[in-house]
Design a protein around this motif. Structure first.
Motif, PDB file in Angstrom:
ATOM      1  N   ASP A 114      42.132  35.420  22.703  1.00 39.60           N
ATOM      2  CA  ASP A 114      40.862  35.247  23.410  1.00 39.60           C
ATOM      3  C   ASP A 114      39.720  35.300  22.394  1.00 39.60           C
ATOM      4  OD1 ASP A 114      41.106  37.915  22.777  1.00 39.60           O
ATOM      5  OD2 ASP A 114      40.360  38.645  24.690  1.00 39.60           O
ATOM      6  N   GLY A 115      39.775  34.376  21.467  1.00 41.27           N
ATOM      7  CA  GLY A 115      38.771  34.355  20.409  1.00 41.27           C
ATOM      8  C   GLY A 115      39.264  35.097  19.183  1.00 41.27           C
ATOM      9  N   TRP A 116      38.360  35.741  18.473  1.00 41.30           N
ATOM     10  CA  TRP A 116      38.626  36.539  17.274  1.00 41.30           C
ATOM     11  C   TRP A 116      39.334  35.720  16.194  1.00 41.30           C
ATOM     12  CZ3 TRP A 116      42.313  41.022  15.973  1.00 41.30           C
ATOM     13  CH2 TRP A 116      41.734  41.877  15.035  1.00 41.30           C
TER      14      TRP A 116
END
Length: 180
Positions: free
Chosen positions: A86-88
């Motif tokens: 979820d991103g990062w």
């Protein structure tokens, strides 16, 4: 083919529980340099979730900043059948993890880094790890999880370097026999 490097903190009795060592300024800086010299890091779900602490870490000693910056900036690949990124700066590695890592190694670049316990064991069994680094803390823990517990076959390594820290910890680097 870019090299795959592995680094883990370990107690003298082989425990790889992330709470077993006592990281300090020198070992944090060393870990930051390890991550920074890789094109990307590959993490299984458990290790990924442990490292996520650094996504939103606050009120930490200033000497942890180099590690925080390295881990947050790093390109990451997540190996998990139960978690989506979820991103990062993270992408999923899908399919068989060994095959997926083999394909990543075939791409051009300076190198890859893998952390954790379970995924590196599978990669070691497949002969994909080119360099092992064990940051050995002068501590006896008396419990596991143990370093490379369940490895399919013994792996002979050749010592290629040591970094000593003032705390008494030592980063020992090895390559599989037959690798330069």
């Amino acid at each position: 083919m870019r090299p795959l490097r592995y680094s883990i903190n370990v107690s003298l009795d082989g425990c790889v529980d992330h709470m077993a060592g006592t990281p300090d300024q020198e070992t944090h800086h060393h870990a930051a340099q390890t991550i920074a010299r890789a094109d990307a890091i590959i993490l299984g779900r458990t290790t990924y979730e442990l490292m996520e602490f650094w996504r939103t870490a606050e009120d930490l000693p200033p000497w942890t900043r180099s590690f925080e910056q390295s881990i947050n900036a790093a390109k990451k690949y997540l190996v998990s059948s139960t978690r989506e990124p979820d991103g990062w700066n993270t992408e999923s590695l899908t399919g068989d993890p060994v095959d997926a890592v083999r394909k990543l190694k075939e791409q051009p670049g300076d190198g890859l880094y893998v952390g954790g316990v379970t995924l590196p064991r599978a990669l070691a069994d497949a002969g994909l790890i080119d360099e092992y680094e064990f940051v050995v803390y002068p501590t006896l823990v008396g419990h596991g999880p143990w370093l490379f517990e369940g490895l399919a076959e013994p792996l002979t390594l050749r010592h290629v370097g040591t970094t000593e820290f003032t705390s008494g910890a030592r980063a020992e680097r090895y390559v599989p026999v037959g690798n330069s």
